[in-house]
Each structure stands twice: as C-alpha cells, then as structure tokens.
Write a protein that holds these residues in place. Sequence first.
Motif, PDB file in Angstrom:
ATOM      1  N   LEU A   1      39.810  87.126 -29.168  1.00  0.00           N
ATOM      2  CA  LEU A   1      39.220  87.253 -27.895  1.00  0.00           C
ATOM      3  C   LEU A   1      37.814  86.763 -27.777  1.00  0.00           C
ATOM      4  O   LEU A   1      37.510  86.165 -26.867  1.00  0.00           O
ATOM      5  CB  LEU A   1      39.399  88.852 -27.743  1.00  0.00           C
ATOM      6  N   ALA A   2      37.024  87.065 -28.756  1.00  0.00           N
ATOM      7  CA  ALA A   2      35.710  86.530 -28.660  1.00  0.00           C
ATOM      8  C   ALA A   2      35.472  85.173 -28.623  1.00  0.00           C
ATOM      9  O   ALA A   2      34.910  84.410 -27.858  1.00  0.00           O
ATOM     10  CB  ALA A   2      34.814  87.125 -29.995  1.00  0.00           C
TER      11      ALA A   2
ATOM     12  N   SER B   1      45.199  88.997 -15.995  1.00  0.00           N
ATOM     13  CA  SER B   1      45.699  87.722 -15.134  1.00  0.00           C
ATOM     14  C   SER B   1      46.560  88.584 -14.302  1.00  0.00           C
ATOM     15  O   SER B   1      46.562  87.933 -12.985  1.00  0.00           O
ATOM     16  CB  SER B   1      46.276  86.627 -15.812  1.00  0.00           C
ATOM     17  N   LEU B   2      47.332  89.502 -14.447  1.00  0.00           N
ATOM     18  CA  LEU B   2      48.352  90.180 -13.643  1.00  0.00           C
ATOM     19  C   LEU B   2      47.592  90.624 -12.511  1.00  0.00           C
ATOM     20  O   LEU B   2      47.719  90.829 -11.330  1.00  0.00           O
ATOM     21  CB  LEU B   2      48.976  91.443 -14.199  1.00  0.00           C
ATOM     22  N   LEU B   3      46.208  91.430 -13.136  1.00  0.00           N
ATOM     23  CA  LEU B   3      45.296  92.023 -11.825  1.00  0.00           C
ATOM     24  C   LEU B   3      44.719  91.081 -10.998  1.00  0.00           C
ATOM     25  O   LEU B   3      44.619  91.000  -9.714  1.00  0.00           O
ATOM     26  CB  LEU B   3      44.152  92.714 -12.668  1.00  0.00           C
ATOM     27  N   ALA B   4      44.298  89.810 -11.642  1.00  0.00           N
ATOM     28  CA  ALA B   4      43.700  88.927 -10.585  1.00  0.00           C
ATOM     29  C   ALA B   4      44.656  87.945  -9.763  1.00  0.00           C
ATOM     30  O   ALA B   4      44.349  87.951  -8.701  1.00  0.00           O
ATOM     31  CB  ALA B   4      43.061  87.827 -11.665  1.00  0.00           C
TER      32      ALA B   4
ATOM     33  N   THR C   1      44.556  91.065 -27.959  1.00  0.00           N
ATOM     34  CA  THR C   1      44.121  89.947 -27.036  1.00  0.00           C
ATOM     35  C   THR C   1      45.098  89.590 -26.159  1.00  0.00           C
ATOM     36  O   THR C   1      44.676  89.195 -24.923  1.00  0.00           O
ATOM     37  CB  THR C   1      43.573  88.576 -28.122  1.00  0.00           C
ATOM     38  N   LEU C   2      46.336  89.264 -26.625  1.00  0.00           N
ATOM     39  CA  LEU C   2      47.168  88.651 -25.459  1.00  0.00           C
ATOM     40  C   LEU C   2      47.629  89.546 -24.739  1.00  0.00           C
ATOM     41  O   LEU C   2      47.572  89.303 -23.325  1.00  0.00           O
ATOM     42  CB  LEU C   2      48.654  88.231 -26.404  1.00  0.00           C
ATOM     43  N   VAL C   3      47.713  90.930 -24.914  1.00  0.00           N
ATOM     44  CA  VAL C   3      47.816  92.113 -23.927  1.00  0.00           C
ATOM     45  C   VAL C   3      46.718  92.048 -22.875  1.00  0.00           C
ATOM     46  O   VAL C   3      46.913  92.037 -21.619  1.00  0.00           O
ATOM     47  CB  VAL C   3      48.126  93.328 -24.631  1.00  0.00           C
ATOM     48  N   SER C   4      45.710  91.984 -23.384  1.00  0.00           N
ATOM     49  CA  SER C   4      44.450  92.137 -22.519  1.00  0.00           C
ATOM     50  C   SER C   4      44.398  90.896 -21.422  1.00  0.00           C
ATOM     51  O   SER C   4      44.180  91.316 -20.278  1.00  0.00           O
ATOM     52  CB  SER C   4      43.145  92.431 -23.055  1.00  0.00           C
ATOM     53  N   ILE C   5      44.485  89.986 -22.228  1.00  0.00           N
ATOM     54  CA  ILE C   5      44.483  88.824 -20.968  1.00  0.00           C
ATOM     55  C   ILE C   5      45.657  88.796 -20.072  1.00  0.00           C
ATOM     56  O   ILE C   5      45.337  88.449 -18.913  1.00  0.00           O
ATOM     57  CB  ILE C   5      44.503  87.453 -22.098  1.00  0.00           C
TER      58      ILE C   5
ATOM     59  N   LYS D   1      34.148  89.631 -13.332  1.00  0.00           N
ATOM     60  CA  LYS D   1      35.365  90.370 -13.185  1.00  0.00           C
ATOM     61  C   LYS D   1      36.031  90.306 -14.606  1.00  0.00           C
ATOM     62  O   LYS D   1      36.826  90.975 -15.233  1.00  0.00           O
ATOM     63  CB  LYS D   1      35.967  90.370 -12.158  1.00  0.00           C
ATOM     64  N   GLY D   2      36.459  89.067 -14.882  1.00  0.00           N
ATOM     65  CA  GLY D   2      37.270  88.748 -16.068  1.00  0.00           C
ATOM     66  C   GLY D   2      36.534  88.603 -17.534  1.00  0.00           C
ATOM     67  O   GLY D   2      36.723  89.313 -18.260  1.00  0.00           O
ATOM     68  N   LEU D   3      35.738  87.453 -17.577  1.00  0.00           N
ATOM     69  CA  LEU D   3      34.906  87.416 -19.293  1.00  0.00           C
ATOM     70  C   LEU D   3      34.069  88.469 -19.570  1.00  0.00           C
ATOM     71  O   LEU D   3      34.178  89.056 -20.567  1.00  0.00           O
ATOM     72  CB  LEU D   3      34.189  86.112 -19.089  1.00  0.00           C
ATOM     73  N   PHE D   4      33.429  88.816 -18.396  1.00  0.00           N
ATOM     74  CA  PHE D   4      32.572  89.999 -18.789  1.00  0.00           C
ATOM     75  C   PHE D   4      33.026  91.157 -19.258  1.00  0.00           C
ATOM     76  O   PHE D   4      32.954  91.751 -20.465  1.00  0.00           O
ATOM     77  CB  PHE D   4      31.598  90.413 -17.515  1.00  0.00           C
ATOM     78  N   ALA D   5      34.184  91.469 -18.486  1.00  0.00           N
ATOM     79  CA  ALA D   5      34.972  92.785 -19.156  1.00  0.00           C
ATOM     80  C   ALA D   5      35.630  92.565 -20.381  1.00  0.00           C
ATOM     81  O   ALA D   5      35.748  93.162 -21.253  1.00  0.00           O
ATOM     82  CB  ALA D   5      36.008  93.056 -17.966  1.00  0.00           C
ATOM     83  N   LEU D   6      36.192  91.379 -20.617  1.00  0.00           N
ATOM     84  CA  LEU D   6      36.792  90.984 -21.791  1.00  0.00           C
ATOM     85  C   LEU D   6      35.864  90.864 -23.050  1.00  0.00           C
ATOM     86  O   LEU D   6      36.184  91.619 -24.065  1.00  0.00           O
ATOM     87  CB  LEU D   6      37.499  89.496 -21.779  1.00  0.00           C
ATOM     88  N   SER D   7      34.657  90.488 -22.618  1.00  0.00           N
ATOM     89  CA  SER D   7      33.657  90.348 -23.980  1.00  0.00           C
ATOM     90  C   SER D   7      33.170  91.814 -24.173  1.00  0.00           C
ATOM     91  O   SER D   7      32.910  92.165 -25.494  1.00  0.00           O
ATOM     92  CB  SER D   7      32.580  89.426 -23.561  1.00  0.00           C
TER      93      SER D   7
END
Lengths: 417, 147, 367
Positions: A230-231, A391-394, A383-387, A340-346
């Motif tokens: 993920l990182a 993307s579903l949310l986006a 990682t796969l699930v969170s992405i 909204k995306g990368l910040f949350a993921l990181s």
Amino acid sequence: MGRWIVSLDFHSIYEFFAAGPVFGWDIPGWLAFGLTSFVLALLVINALMISTALYTWFERRTLGRFQVRLGPNRWGPFGILQPIADAIKLITKEDTIPDEADRPAFTIAPVLLMVPMLLVVAVIPLGKDSFLGRLNIGVLFIVGVTSVSTIAIFVGGWASGNRYAMLGSMRGVAMLISYEVPMALAIAGVLLLVGPSLPAGSEGFADVSSLALSKIVESQVLPFLLVTPLAFLVFAAAATAEMSRTPFDQIEAESELGSGYHTEYSGAKFAVFQLAEFMAPIVTAVIITTLFLGGTRGFDPVPGQAWFALKVFAVVFLLLWVRATWPRLRIDQIMGFAWKGLFALSIFNLFLVAVEIEVFRGVGGELSVDTLWIMAAINWPVTLVSIGVLSLLARGRHSRRPEPTPSPLADMYAEAD
Amino acid sequence: MTRALDGRDVARRINEAHAGAAVASNDTDVWVEIGSLTDVAGFLRDTPGLDFATLTSVTAVDYVEHFELVYHLLSMRRNHSVVVKTRLFGRDEPAAPSLVEWWPGADLQEREIWDLMGIRFESHPNLKRILLWEGYPGHPLRKDYLG
Amino acid sequence: MAIKTEPITINLGPQHPSTHGVFRLRVTFDGEEILDVEPVFGYLHRGTEKLAESRSYVQVVTLTDRLDYVASMSNNLAYVRAVEKLAGIEVPERAMYLRVIAAELQRIASHMMATGFLLNDMGAFATPLMYCFRERERILDMFEMLCGARITLSYMRPGGVFQDAPDDFWAALDTFLADEPGYIGELESLITGNEVVLARTRGVGVLSDEQAVADSVTGPMLRAAGVKWDIRKADPYEVYDRLDFDVPIGASGDTFDRYLVRIQEMRESLRIIRQCVERIPEGPVRPDLPYNLRPPEGDAYAAVEGPKGELGFYLVSDRSIAPYRCKIRAPSFINLTPLKKMVVGWKMSDLIVIFGSIDVVLGEVDR
C-alpha cells in the motif's frame, strides 16, 4: 606513486588525497575533503546527466513503440545520439526573454529546478559504504529538497509574465504541495519497519539513524514492496504527481496550457528545464528503488550497482507505461485524489504497519524474516480490498449508465398526418 | 422520407392565422412579408401539426434588385420541412428581424449573413462580423462587391 | 479579510494545441472556472462561397474538398447531390453504391480523428491518437486507390463518381472489413472503461435534447443528446433506404455519450459497407454529361449526414455554367452555437475536452 583509488566511495578517495603526497604535493585534510567532495559530485552529476540523455532516447523510442510508430532513429545506431543532437539544437537556439518577464527570476528558475534533482541523488547509497548514504536525516533531506522544485516551478511561471505559464504554475503549486503529504506519510510507513527489520549481523548500522538511506537498504531483507504494498502504491502515485506526468501532468498540460510554466522559455534555459523534467523519472525511480525495492541488494555474482540499475530501469519503464496510456485528470479531481484517496490510504497504511509491528515484534523489538512474510501475506489482500473500496466510493453515481431512450423531440419514421 | 410540405398549403395556414403574411407560394416555398416574419416564425414553431422546432439553415441571396432571405425549417418530430423566403428591397441598409429568439440556432448564421451579405438583423443579441474582421470594407457575397 | 481576486481573460488560440486548427476562444476565468466564452472565427476564411460563384459546377467539387478537410468524401457527396437535384440528373446505381461506400469509409476516418484528438485533448499522451491514425491511414490508402488522392479527393462528380474502383481496392476493403471490428474493439478497450476517461467525461458538458434541437445542432452531437435523428434514415438518399443499420443514441448528452456514439457509428458504418459490397451491381459509374452543366433556373437544397452533422448545399442557378449562389450549411459551424452554454461553469480542462467532443474542423467553420 603507485597508489590508486581502489573503489569509488568517499573513504577511499579521501584516503588517496590525504594519505601522502599526490603528484609531489602534500594535501592538508580540509583540502582533501574538499577535493573528494568535488570528485564525487562530478561523478554523480555526470552520471546522472548521461543517464538522463540516454533516458530521453529510451523514453522516446519506447513511447514510439507504444504508439505504433518508430521514434527517433536517424542519429547513430538506433538513434541513440538523438539526445546530443537535441542538446546542440536547443543550446544554439536564441535564448529569448520576454519584455514582461522578471529577468533575474526568469533566469534563476531553471537552475532552481535542476539543483534539487541532483542533490537528491547525493544521499542515495550506491554501495554498502556510502558516506552520504549514512546521512542521519537522509529521508528528510529527500523530502525537503524535492519540495524546492515547487518554488522553481512557481518562479518560472510567475516570472514569465504569461497567463498560461501563470495558470500552469498555480496549478503546480497547489498540486505539488498536496501530494507531498501522502508521499511523506507513505515514507513514514516504511520508516517504521526500518529499525525492527534490521537483520542480525549488520551491527554497523545499529547506531545509524533510521532515516539514513543506507540503513533502509540494509533492512530490506525482504523488499518493502512486498511488506507494505500500500505504501508503495501511494508513494508511486504521489511521486508521479510530484514529477508531473500523466495522469497528473497539470503543470504542463500540453493540450490545455500550451506547455504550462515553461511556455516562454527557449534555448538553453528550456534545455535545462527539459533536462530536469527528464531527470525527474530517473530520480523518482532511484528513490523508489531505494525505499521499496531494496536498493543495491541482490544475488551475489551480480554486483549491487547492477541490481540497482536494473531495478531503476524497471521502475522507469513502469512510469513510462503509465505515461503512455493514461489521460489526464482535472485539477479538482487531482486534488480530491490526493486528499480523499491517497491521504486516507497512507494514514491507514501507517496505522496498519504500526499495529502489525506491535503485534509481531520479538523480545528485542526485532522482526524476523518469517514475520515479515506474514505481514506481507496480510498486507497484500488488505491493500487490494482497501483500494477496491476506495474506488467504489469514488465512482459513486458515475458507475451506472442509464439506458439510452430516444427523445420525443424527433421521429425519423413519422408519416405525414 | 422527410416530407417537403406544399408551400401553398403552408401559405394558406399562415394566412388563416396572420392575414396577409404570406404573399406568394409555390409547391415548395412560401414567400412571407418581411414585416410579419416574426409572427410567422412564432406560428410555424408553435402550431401543433407544424412543430418546426429546428431552423436548419438561414441564407441570403443577392438578386441585385432585391435580397432574398431563405429559411429552411425542419420538424424532427413530424419529419417534414418547409422553405420560407422573404424579400428585402434596397441595397443601402437592408434590415430584417432577427429570429434568434425563436430559433437560437440562427445566432451564428445571422451573424454570417450580416458579415458577408450586409443584411442587418434587428434585435440580434450580438450582431458582430464573424468571419471577417470589424472594419472590413464591404460585404463580399454581394454581387456588386469587387474584391 | 477577504482576499481580492479578479477574473482573468485568456486568448485560447489562434495558435493552441487543442483548438484543432486556427480558432480562437476568448475565455474569462475565475481561477480555473469559466465565466464567459467568446469564440472568434475566420482565421481560415477563404471565401469558398464567393469562389464558387466564379467556377463551373464541376470545378466547385475541388473547393468542397477543402471545407472539412478530414471528410472530403462527404463534402463531395453533399455538393454533387445538390447539383443533381438542381439539374435533375439520374445517378447510375453502381455509382450510388460506390458513393455510399466512400462516404461511410470517410465517416470512419473522421470519427477516428475525432476520437483520437478528444483523447489527446484529455491529456493521453498521443497513444490513442496514433491508434486512430493507423486506422485512418488504411482508409486514406484505399482512397488513394479510388482516386489517386488521400485528403483532397474530388472523387465525386455530378452524376456519378470519377472512376470505377480498381480491383485492389476491393481486396483492401475486404481486409479492412475483416479486421476493423477488432481494431475498434482494441481502441475501445483502451478508452471506454478507463476510470480517468470516465471521470473526465461523464456528466461533463451536458447538452439537453431540447437545447440541441433548438440550436440546430446535428450529427453525433445531436444523437448523443438522445435525439434519434439521422438524415440517412429520416430522408434517405443514395441507397441508404435499402440498407439495414441502427442509429446509436446517447443517454444523457454528455461528453462521454458523444464519444460513445461515434464509436458505435463506426461499427454501423462497417455494417453498411459490408452490405454495399454484397449488393453492388455492375454497370456504368458516370453518365455522359456535358462538362459545363447549365441547370434550369431555380434553387435546390440537398443535405447529407456527414460525419459532423447535416452538411447541406443550397444552390441557386441562373442557367449559367457557374452557380449563382452556393451556400454551405456547415455542421461544424452551426454545432458551435451552444458552445457557451455547454462550457460556462466548467473548468479550463473541461473546456478543452468539451470543445474536442464537438469535433469541429476549422476549414468548415470558416469556409
């Protein structure tokens, strides 16, 4: 005489100068230090310049293949001398400065963009005994120095006195600053792993700061790409934005802004901008290689430097592939993606890694290779699930396309009434 | 097949609503009095059964003794069409009412006619030259224009 | 304290990578948001309508090549149909089939250009554009076999076509028909599902059906707004009434629909060409006509469904060898009418994409 520089690291060069008379001259310690720095800087800069020149050729040829065409193939075998021809062309062209421009700022901007690129490479360990690789603020240095390019882009755009350039640089500043946040957070996730995963037997690194890139490389018994995918993905996306390439090439946005912040540049100044721009993927690839792919680590008969070059090449190709196939996002979408995306993921990644380390670490606080594998096994599906979730949310309402229904305003088969 | 309405038929219906508006007609075209052009436009667009919602094309022809404006109207809903023409006499400042209010699609085309043929469209929202620049001498599509 | 801001005005063009020629948009921005757009035309104005008044009816064909210079066949077809209607000329059946084949090939080529440049405007680094150009190139090669030219074709004549298609044309056409669906599929797999493309085009620059009809918009832009209107079906010309094809329409009239309608139309065009190849009869392709036509006094308007929309020619004859008046109803020009309504409130990047999706060719806008 009879003394030679045995290997190209700081210590052996320093020793060459300091240990005794060189060509009959006695060299004091401070001068030896200075000469060594000079020699090394010369090496790094020239190596980078030459690889950039080769990279421009490689990029154009590869893009050509992606685009069902040939690419430059006239100058030298396979067109490999094309960068030289380009350089000669650009340098001999007239160097215009618009009347509206702020002359000192206009002139300094290309240099300002170029220098950080070169500085970054200084702290990359290209061997185990790298001197600056042990710089105790290594990663901070990279994050700090690369942000200078934001200023360079703004200065270049603003000083041009051109509205396209201004728009480009305004976008650039907003975008580059936003993407530094997820980039730094992704690096933080890596740094958490550096100390605990340092393998036994590398005692020399025990007292080195975890921010030092040498230690990061040494810790990657298992490349961090495997441990924290993920990182890696967040960092790769943010770095693509940082060097302003599709799908994030808002700064230049050729189809919208002409060429963004360097619209007014020509001649040698433009050449420097181009050089810095083509150097960016290499520098990015170098950083990615060091942080995530284990830097110079590899299997034995092949030297570490070769492994390093190979990994850099692979990353560069990946970046090129993305560039060749993706359209560009809009500026608000890009900002949304960062915050909204990368910040949350990181942030999520940082939390995940911290919890895993807390759970899995041994008595002395160390992580064995087995636990790293376990972490990898957990992190990949996560990682796969969170992405996927993100993307579903986006996508939201855009995912459904209504069935086309003919408008009542027209009837092609209407018969006369 | 898009049915080209019989001009005589359309002229009769126009005259029923606005007496004297249609001055002449043949099997394809209707000639309309310039003063009642806007009334006819409203009538043709809004009358059920005619429904001419689209102005396909507007053009002007210079017949030297007069200009003729040609409106090609189309109803996609009924799949029929009609050609409405109107004559303007006088070469100095010919003017016609603008139909942009009824058919926004006339906007650019009327500007083009003003630019190239020199027919002024009253109450057009933005009547400027379009293909040539402001201050260009003359209107090139006129027959007396010598380039 | 409120920060003082002011709108800035930018001249987009006449030299700009995304204006598809020499076109100028005077745009007023509030930051990135568009407040006002004023298109400025005429940089490519060559006075085609005036030139046509001093050329014979056959010579005007070469002028029409230079209108929409990426779709010369359609221009030729529209013009010669107007002449035939004016002069009452019968066209041999083989020529009609050849014209339909040529016009549909041209439609594919033109839509390829539109799609490629739309993606380029979106910032894809020329890769989809090159894929599109590869296919267009094959069509241009076939045109070269038909008439010796690639861009300015002048293939059609009043009454027929310039010459019958040579044998190698039919071979090339067969290959093209066989593998083109695969290539269109390849192109679509690159674009249609792409998240970035969807984010950039869905819901962007919506043109409602009522707006489209009122603004005289035609062609793929009209159909993307959901209006099922195609002159090939509504008022069939040549042999279109004997052919079986669908008219694709869009769901919401946004930029994505305009893209998708073009892709679907390419598939329909292939269907049309396939049927034409099966049915084309033997026979002459051009009747014996005098070089200088003198149509009877009167006027005629004939339109075809060109790649950009309804392309019509309004000809007035005074029994001389040159048209008295030749008016071109240029779809690119008229399709720009709703531009302002479509872009105001969107961002600069959207302006470029919306403009690209309208698919104008400046040769036709400025004439």
